[in-house]
Motif scaffolding. Structure first.
Motif, PDB file in Angstrom:
ATOM      1  N   LEU A 117      -2.332  -1.560  -9.722  1.00 30.39           N
ATOM      2  CA  LEU A 117      -1.761  -2.811  -9.234  1.00 30.39           C
ATOM      3  C   LEU A 117      -2.823  -3.883  -9.002  1.00 30.39           C
ATOM      4  CD1 LEU A 117       0.811  -1.362  -6.667  1.00 30.39           C
ATOM      5  CD2 LEU A 117       1.212  -2.042  -9.027  1.00 30.39           C
ATOM      6  N   GLN A 118      -4.015  -3.668  -9.503  1.00 34.22           N
ATOM      7  CA  GLN A 118      -5.135  -4.547  -9.176  1.00 34.22           C
ATOM      8  C   GLN A 118      -4.921  -5.988  -9.607  1.00 34.22           C
ATOM      9  OE1 GLN A 118      -8.605  -4.094 -12.029  1.00 34.22           O
ATOM     10  NE2 GLN A 118      -7.507  -2.168 -12.465  1.00 34.22           N
ATOM     11  N   HIS A 119      -4.121  -6.208 -10.663  1.00 35.59           N
ATOM     12  CA  HIS A 119      -3.943  -7.575 -11.163  1.00 35.59           C
ATOM     13  C   HIS A 119      -2.885  -8.353 -10.393  1.00 35.59           C
ATOM     14  CE1 HIS A 119      -6.482  -6.448 -14.465  1.00 35.59           C
ATOM     15  NE2 HIS A 119      -5.653  -5.497 -14.855  1.00 35.59           N
ATOM     16  N   LEU A 120      -2.306  -7.757  -9.363  1.00 33.15           N
ATOM     17  CA  LEU A 120      -1.188  -8.418  -8.679  1.00 33.15           C
ATOM     18  C   LEU A 120      -1.611  -9.089  -7.372  1.00 33.15           C
ATOM     19  CD1 LEU A 120       0.260  -6.601 -10.775  1.00 33.15           C
ATOM     20  CD2 LEU A 120       2.054  -6.287  -9.076  1.00 33.15           C
ATOM     21  N   GLY A 121      -2.915  -9.366  -7.288  1.00 29.99           N
ATOM     22  CA  GLY A 121      -3.414 -10.000  -6.067  1.00 29.99           C
ATOM     23  C   GLY A 121      -2.733 -11.331  -5.776  1.00 29.99           C
ATOM     24  N   GLY A 122      -2.404 -12.063  -6.830  1.00 28.88           N
ATOM     25  CA  GLY A 122      -1.788 -13.376  -6.638  1.00 28.88           C
ATOM     26  C   GLY A 122      -0.357 -13.321  -6.136  1.00 28.88           C
ATOM     27  N   ILE A 123       0.248 -12.163  -6.164  1.00 26.33           N
ATOM     28  CA  ILE A 123       1.655 -12.043  -5.773  1.00 26.33           C
ATOM     29  C   ILE A 123       1.815 -10.981  -4.695  1.00 26.33           C
ATOM     30  CG2 ILE A 123       2.301 -10.320  -7.501  1.00 26.33           C
ATOM     31  CD1 ILE A 123       4.353 -13.440  -6.683  1.00 26.33           C
ATOM     32  N   LYS A 124       0.671 -10.479  -4.194  1.00 22.69           N
ATOM     33  CA  LYS A 124       0.704  -9.381  -3.224  1.00 22.69           C
ATOM     34  C   LYS A 124       1.579  -9.727  -2.023  1.00 22.69           C
ATOM     35  CE  LYS A 124      -2.492  -6.642  -0.323  1.00 22.69           C
ATOM     36  NZ  LYS A 124      -2.220  -7.181   1.009  1.00 22.69           N
ATOM     37  N   ASP A 125       1.533 -10.988  -1.603  1.00 19.63           N
ATOM     38  CA  ASP A 125       2.274 -11.338  -0.387  1.00 19.63           C
ATOM     39  C   ASP A 125       3.786 -11.297  -0.594  1.00 19.63           C
ATOM     40  OD1 ASP A 125       2.443 -14.957  -0.473  1.00 19.63           O
ATOM     41  OD2 ASP A 125       2.162 -13.522  -2.094  1.00 19.63           O
ATOM     42  N   GLN A 126       4.222 -11.163  -1.838  1.00 19.03           N
ATOM     43  CA  GLN A 126       5.653 -11.113  -2.124  1.00 19.03           C
ATOM     44  C   GLN A 126       6.103  -9.716  -2.542  1.00 19.03           C
ATOM     45  OE1 GLN A 126       7.817 -13.696  -1.692  1.00 19.03           O
ATOM     46  NE2 GLN A 126       6.079 -14.772  -0.826  1.00 19.03           N
ATOM     47  N   MET A 127       5.241  -8.715  -2.324  1.00 21.63           N
ATOM     48  CA  MET A 127       5.534  -7.362  -2.791  1.00 21.63           C
ATOM     49  C   MET A 127       5.815  -6.422  -1.637  1.00 21.63           C
ATOM     50  SD  MET A 127       2.350  -7.004  -5.425  1.00 21.63           S
ATOM     51  CE  MET A 127       2.464  -5.228  -5.501  1.00 21.63           C
ATOM     52  N   ILE A 128       6.601  -5.385  -1.965  1.00 18.50           N
ATOM     53  CA  ILE A 128       6.744  -4.222  -1.091  1.00 18.50           C
ATOM     54  C   ILE A 128       6.551  -3.009  -1.987  1.00 18.50           C
ATOM     55  CG2 ILE A 128       8.176  -2.921   0.510  1.00 18.50           C
ATOM     56  CD1 ILE A 128       9.828  -5.466   0.939  1.00 18.50           C
ATOM     57  N   VAL A 129       5.463  -2.261  -1.797  1.00 27.07           N
ATOM     58  CA  VAL A 129       5.219  -1.034  -2.561  1.00 27.07           C
ATOM     59  C   VAL A 129       5.831   0.121  -1.762  1.00 27.07           C
ATOM     60  CG1 VAL A 129       3.496   0.448  -3.619  1.00 27.07           C
ATOM     61  CG2 VAL A 129       3.097  -2.020  -3.472  1.00 27.07           C
ATOM     62  N   ALA A 152      -1.913   9.961  -7.711  1.00 26.53           N
ATOM     63  CA  ALA A 152      -1.273   9.054  -6.766  1.00 26.53           C
ATOM     64  C   ALA A 152      -2.191   7.936  -6.335  1.00 26.53           C
ATOM     65  CB  ALA A 152      -0.769   9.841  -5.565  1.00 26.53           C
ATOM     66  N   GLU A 153      -3.480   8.247  -6.206  1.00 25.02           N
ATOM     67  CA  GLU A 153      -4.413   7.228  -5.733  1.00 25.02           C
ATOM     68  C   GLU A 153      -4.533   6.090  -6.732  1.00 25.02           C
ATOM     69  OE1 GLU A 153      -4.801  10.835  -3.733  1.00 25.02           O
ATOM     70  OE2 GLU A 153      -5.141  10.512  -5.868  1.00 25.02           O
ATOM     71  N   ALA A 154      -4.235   6.372  -7.982  1.00 24.14           N
ATOM     72  CA  ALA A 154      -4.339   5.313  -8.985  1.00 24.14           C
ATOM     73  C   ALA A 154      -3.245   4.273  -8.801  1.00 24.14           C
ATOM     74  CB  ALA A 154      -4.266   5.904 -10.396  1.00 24.14           C
ATOM     75  N   PHE A 155      -2.086   4.686  -8.265  1.00 29.73           N
ATOM     76  CA  PHE A 155      -0.980   3.717  -8.122  1.00 29.73           C
ATOM     77  C   PHE A 155      -0.772   3.270  -6.693  1.00 29.73           C
ATOM     78  CE2 PHE A 155       2.615   1.369  -9.452  1.00 29.73           C
ATOM     79  CZ  PHE A 155       3.483   1.373  -8.358  1.00 29.73           C
ATOM     80  N   PHE A 156      -0.719   4.236  -5.771  1.00 35.02           N
ATOM     81  CA  PHE A 156      -0.303   3.846  -4.420  1.00 35.02           C
ATOM     82  C   PHE A 156      -1.467   3.232  -3.650  1.00 35.02           C
ATOM     83  CE2 PHE A 156       3.929   5.123  -4.663  1.00 35.02           C
ATOM     84  CZ  PHE A 156       4.000   6.278  -5.424  1.00 35.02           C
ATOM     85  N   PRO A 157      -1.161   2.209  -2.886  1.00 34.78           N
ATOM     86  CA  PRO A 157      -2.215   1.492  -2.148  1.00 34.78           C
ATOM     87  C   PRO A 157      -2.832   2.364  -1.088  1.00 34.78           C
ATOM     88  CG  PRO A 157      -0.181   0.189  -2.294  1.00 34.78           C
ATOM     89  CD  PRO A 157       0.142   1.550  -2.765  1.00 34.78           C
ATOM     90  N   ASN A 163      -4.245  -2.265   0.676  1.00 33.05           N
ATOM     91  CA  ASN A 163      -5.069  -2.740  -0.439  1.00 33.05           C
ATOM     92  C   ASN A 163      -4.439  -2.311  -1.751  1.00 33.05           C
ATOM     93  OD1 ASN A 163      -7.256  -3.652   1.357  1.00 33.05           O
ATOM     94  ND2 ASN A 163      -7.452  -1.465   1.761  1.00 33.05           N
ATOM     95  N   LEU A 164      -4.530  -3.210  -2.717  1.00 32.72           N
ATOM     96  CA  LEU A 164      -3.968  -2.918  -4.029  1.00 32.72           C
ATOM     97  C   LEU A 164      -4.709  -1.762  -4.694  1.00 32.72           C
ATOM     98  CD1 LEU A 164      -3.450  -6.576  -5.261  1.00 32.72           C
ATOM     99  CD2 LEU A 164      -1.644  -4.926  -4.770  1.00 32.72           C
ATOM    100  N   SER A 165      -3.925  -0.968  -5.407  1.00 35.75           N
ATOM    101  CA  SER A 165      -4.497   0.185  -6.112  1.00 35.75           C
ATOM    102  C   SER A 165      -5.061  -0.262  -7.449  1.00 35.75           C
ATOM    103  CB  SER A 165      -3.383   1.204  -6.338  1.00 35.75           C
ATOM    104  OG  SER A 165      -2.399   0.623  -7.182  1.00 35.75           O
ATOM    105  N   PRO A 166      -5.720   0.633  -8.147  1.00 37.80           N
ATOM    106  CA  PRO A 166      -6.242   0.259  -9.467  1.00 37.80           C
ATOM    107  C   PRO A 166      -5.148  -0.204 -10.431  1.00 37.80           C
ATOM    108  CG  PRO A 166      -7.345   2.226  -8.701  1.00 37.80           C
ATOM    109  CD  PRO A 166      -6.276   1.911  -7.684  1.00 37.80           C
TER     110      PRO A 166
END
Lengths: 439, 568
Positions: free
Chosen positions: A66-78, A48-53, A61-64
């Motif tokens: 999801l690490q590449h989604l920093g540029g769109i983090k503000d538009q996400m809901i995990v 779970a730690e690999a995916f969930f923030p 904080n982005l998980s491993p």
């Protein structure tokens, strides 16, 4: 009441009660039609730690993965704690068929029919097709895979029980379906009407300017009570002018996302390029408003790619063992999953970077991204991310923890309702209600 | 000054006094007349003195009068030949007539006119512009032809020649719009501006006040407008405008125009409108427009027939027949078709309105027409007349009397209490019901006694105007006693005797002239119309109360066109 009193009181009344005249439009500015994309990938996470923030709902904080989604983090809901309901047949065990069969239908699989693949039949309509049917809009189902497979685990789409939809596998097939004989519309259909309205307003203003001049000439010839009449008239002109002046300040309508029909190309056997071609088609379908509801299957359950395009990845055949059996392969599992989620993240960014009306395409597109699996073969705590604010209905940049053992049909119901479908449930539980933690 | 009709105790008024009164104004006139006659506005009967000669009233005030919706639509139709949308309705009715001078051009009205103007302009340009003003369609904007067209169009809208300043203003406006828009749109704008001009939307009665003067005469074009809008509800026609241009509008020339216009359909309609206003027949038109609101009606066709009956009676008796007020109040004639024949107890199977001579035993004259009685009655219950409404109509509209409003009295509760006290209240006739109600309070009796007899004497006419003699087996009592009239207190056994006495009543004669003065001037009750009414009553009486003569005499009098500036 004598005549003078009448006229004077009428003047007072008109000054107090005359509504401020505005010929501004009463209705809100028309928004582009909302679109929805249901994206399903076939790998989950080693743990779970690999995916969930980490963190709380608003500071996370982005998980491993999801690490590449920093540029769109503000538009996400995990979203955490969403499960696929563990009911109904689970042909051949290991959830491969059941998860594919339920991820977009939320319905138990039906027992196998004679002559059909032994993994059973889809139990009902899939969510992207359901939305399209309920709203009477176009829907499309696509699948990116290195080769076409006919087994159930490659087909999460259906129009009804046992009525599987064969998704568009090749980009040119999807292009034919969507863009053949299509003429792109004007990207700013409201502009001519707006300009005509502004012209009329300017004309009216010019008339009112002349009216005031004439009243001045009249006024010079009058004394006493008759001047009060002209006061009422002049007040009416000025208030009307004020309303017109405000209406003239209205901003012109912003153009919609430009509709550029992509070239019709044959597919590529290279998975990343195939992914890109299909996403290009999806993007154009949304920009041209040819499609309002889409389903995109990313790979086939159990038939994993080798991810050879990742530098030094080192897998020859497929990552099946990595995904399902070998805990020691945590880092490679994370890398392959991260690449999958990076692609949907890039698609969301592309939408976000494309102006559309007064906002951007992502404002007008809801992306529901899911995985068939959580940890290895488990179908609880499945990866779930929503991209986009659904035209202001969602507060993004959050990490939401649903209550323990929440079923994912609530998320599908939420998506349908945000698209405008009048429903309180989806799948086997038509009263499951929406996901309360989402908005 | 003397006349052949002077009576022994009559005072005459010298030329010097007339001139002095003109100089002093309205209050001086009241002072003079108050010395020579009793007020005819008092409730008790006048002494019988006859005022044959009266001095001309003081000038009226300068004023601007917003066009009524009827006048606006008719003017647009006359000038441009296109129609305005039918549901655009506006206009003050403060003086009881739609010609009231107290209308205001407020924001609501302005916004409606602003929306309508380009639509009208567009329709005109598409249909008629090319034939009438080709320059405004095909010629470059700076051309003299365009300027001349602007002047010609303006003349029609303003109802007078434009000044050079005005021509320049509108011509320059058109040029500016041409620089921004195409010719079509610029022409729409030009005509929209004319349609929204204060010079079009207001009827001016200003004259040209010279410095240091307090009175003036209306211009020739203002006189033409006053005559035309009063008698035709539209802009002056070519004949009137030609005489206005030549400066000929006075005296006999005006009389000739009035006589001419009264023979036109528009002129006849104006007289009909006046008579409707005189008798406060708003409901008659409303029944025709909205029959669904009147459950008592047997059909929408019946509403139309009632309206038509009134119009044909006026045309027959007033415009083409004897033409006197006496005839209007007593002539036993009407017009029916199959929808209204049963109201008169006659046979008629057709849809056309047919003239019927009545025997005069049950009804006669305009007040007892089914249409008039129906307009002053219950809207829902055919069996229920409205004696208060009918009585106040007689007192206020026909006699120019005053009626106060009940103060400190809960009239609704009074009615409910009466109904609860009398077991068979619903079976009583309307008169009996009102007697029960009014007995509850001396205040009710003392006020109602002023007009209830006028309502009771018309009690035989039900809510559709049919003559009925009983209600649920109880006889309807229309007899009234000790009613104060000009010739003394009278007893009436029914409506026929009553309307015959109305026809002889001096109050009625004076009130009629006063009402006509209100119709023409747009003024409400006050010294000006009182003076006008008193003045014209003298001539009205001399000419045997001939209504057509009254109309002609009214417009032929020079003082009608005198104006003075009012104090702030």
């Amino acid at each position: 009441m004598n005549r003078r009193e009448f006229v004077f009181r009428s003047l007072q009344a008109s000054l107090l009660l005359s509504p401020v005249l505005s010929i501004r439009r009463a209705e809100a500015q028309q928004l582009p039609r909302m679109k929805v994309l249901f994206w399903v990938c076939c790998s989950g996470y080693p743990d779970a730690e690999a995916f969930f923030p980490t963190g709380d709902e608003f500071n996370w904080n982005l998980s491993p993965i999801l690490q590449h989604l920093g540029g769109i983090k503000d538009q996400m809901i995990v979203i955490d704690n969403l499960n696929i309901r563990p009911t109904g047949p689970n042909p051949n065990g290991a959830e491969h068929a059941r998860s594919v069969g339920k991820i977009l239908t939320a319905k138990d699989l039906l027992p196998v029919s004679e002559g059909v693949d032994d993994e059973g039949d889809l139990g009902g309509i899939s969510i992207e097709t359901y939305v399209g049917r309920e709203l009477n809009v176009r829907s499309i189902c696509m699948m990116v895979e290195d080769r076409y497979r006919r087994e159930l685990r490659s087909h999460p789409f259906a129009t009804g029980p046992r009525q599987t939809i064969r998704p568009f596998f090749e980009p040119d097939e999807a292009w034919d379906n969507t863009f053949r004989d299509f003429i792109p519309p004007d990207s700013n259909p409201g502009l001519p009407e707006f300009e005509a309205r502004m012209r009329r307003l300017r004309g009216k203003k010019s008339i009112l300017d002349g009216m005031l001049g004439e009243l001045s000439r009249f006024r010079r010839e009058l004394v006493g009570i008759e001047r009060l009449k002209l006061d009422v008239h002049e007040d009416a002109i000025r208030r009307t002018e004020e309303g017109i002046r405000r209406d003239l300040e209205e901003e012109p309508p912003r153009p919609r996302a430009e509709c550029r029909v992509p070239d019709r190309v044959r597919s590529s056997s290279y998975v990343p390029e195939r992914c890109q071609l299909q996403q290009d088609l999806l993007f154009a379908s949304f920009a041209c408003e040819r499609v309002q509801s889409a389903g995109h299957m990313w790979g086939s359950s159990g038939y994993h790619w080798n991810y050879g395009w990742l530098p030094n990845f080192g897998v020859i055949d497929s990552i099946h063992n990595i995904v399902h059996h070998d805990p020691a392969e945590r880092e490679r599992y994370i890398r392959s999953s991260a690449w999958d989620w990076q692609q949907i993240g890039r698609f969301a960014e592309r939408l976000r970077n494309t102006p559309d009306g007064s906002g951007n395409m992502l404002d007008n597109t809801l992306i529901v991204a899911l995985s068939l699996f959580g940890r290895h073969h488990e179908i609880n705590r499945i990866p779930a991310v929503v991209f986009g604010n659904a035209q202001g209905r969602l507060r993004t940049n959050r990490f939401v923890r649903a209550p323990f053992n929440t079923y994912h049909d609530k998320l599908l119901t939420s998506a349908a309702k945000m698209m405008g479908v009048n429903t309180n449930g989806f799948g086997d539980d038509m009263n499951c209600g929406p996901l309360e933690q989402l908005p | 000054m003397r006349t052949q009709h002077m009576k022994p105790n009559e005072k005459h008024i010298s030329r010097t006094q007339i001139a002095a009164r003109l100089a002093l104004g309205a209050f001086a006139a009241l002072t003079v007349t108050a010395c020579t006659s009793k007020s005819v506005l008092q409730f008790d009967a006048p002494s019988g003195e006859e005022q044959i000669f009266a001095a001309p009233p003081a000038p009226g005030a300068v004023q601007l009068r917003v066009l009524s919706s009827r006048e606006y639509k008719n003017s647009v139709k006359a000038i441009l030949g296109v129609d305005v949308k039918p549901d655009l309705e506006f206009g003050a009715r403060r003086n009881g007539f739609e010609t009231s001078a107290d209308g205001l051009l407020d924001q609501n009205l302005l916004s409606a006119l602003i929306e309508e103007a380009p639509v009208v302009a567009e329709n005109y340009i598409v249909t008629n512009l090319a034939n009438e003003y080709p320059c405004l369609r095909d010629v470059p904007p700076g051309d003299q032809c365009v300027r001349d067209s602007v002047a010609a169009v303006g003349f029609k809208f303003f109802r007078r020649p434009l000044t050079e300043e005005e021509i320049n203003d509108y011509h320059n406006y058109y040029n500016e719009r041409r620089a921004i828009d195409d010719q079509h749109l610029a022409t729409v704008q030009l005509f929209s501006r004319f349609l929204l001009s204060a010079n079009f939307l207001y009827r001016s009665e200003l004259g040209k006040l010279a410095a240091g003067e307090s009175t003036t005469r209306l211009t020739q074009f203002e006189i033409a407008s006053l005559i035309a809008f009063t008698l035709t509800a539209t802009t002056p026609d070519t004949l009137l405008m030609n005489d206005a241009k030549s400066g000929k509008l006075s005296g006999d020339t005006i009389r000739g125009h009035v006589r001419r216009l009264l023979k036109t359909a528009d002129g006849r309609n104006a007289v009909i409108r006046f008579m409707k206003g005189w008798l406060k027949l708003d409901n008659l038109d409303d029944m025709h427009r909205n029959p669904d609101r009147y459950a008592k009606l047997q059909s929408a066709d019946q509403a139309w027939a009632l309206k038509r009956e009134f119009e044909l009676f006026v045309k027959d008796v007033v415009l083409e027949g004897a033409g006197t007020l006496r005839a209007a109040l007593t002539e036993p004639v009407t017009y029916v078709n199959r929808h209204t024949a049963q109201l008169y107890g006659v046979q008629n199977d057709g849809d056309s309105m047919t003239r019927v001579q009545l025997d005069g035993t049950r009804r006669g004259g305009i007040v007892t027409l089914a249409s008039v009685m129906a307009a002053h009655a219950s809207s829902t219950d055919v069996n229920r007349d409205r004696p208060v409404q009918r009585g106040t109509m007689i007192l206020k509209q026909i006699m120019c009397g005053e009626v106060g409003i009940p103060s400190g009295l809960d009239v609704i509760s009074a009615g409910n209490q009466a109904a609860s006290r009398v077991p068979n209240y619903q079976d009583l006739t309307t008169r009996e019901q009102f007697d029960v109600i009014m007995q509850q309070s001396e205040s009710c009796v003392s006020c109602h006694q002023g007009f209830m007899p006028f309502g009771y004497v018309l009690g035989n006419f039900n809510a559709l105007g049919a003559f009925v003699t009983d209600f649920r087996g109880r006889p309807i009592n229309a007899a009234v006693t000790n009613v104060p009239m000009s010739r003394g207190r009278r007893n009436f056994d029914g409506p026929v005797a009553f309307v015959k006495e109305l026809a002889e009543d001096e109050r009625v004669h004076r009130c009629f002239t006063k009402q006509f003065a209100k119709f023409v001037t747009g003024a409400d009750n006050g010294p000006y119309v009182d003076d006008l009414g008193r003045y014209f009553h003298a001539g009205f009486r001399r000419k045997k109360f001939n209504i057509r003569d009254l109309i002609e005499d009214f417009f032929s009098e020079e003082f009608l066109y005198q104006r003075k500036a009012t104090a702030p």
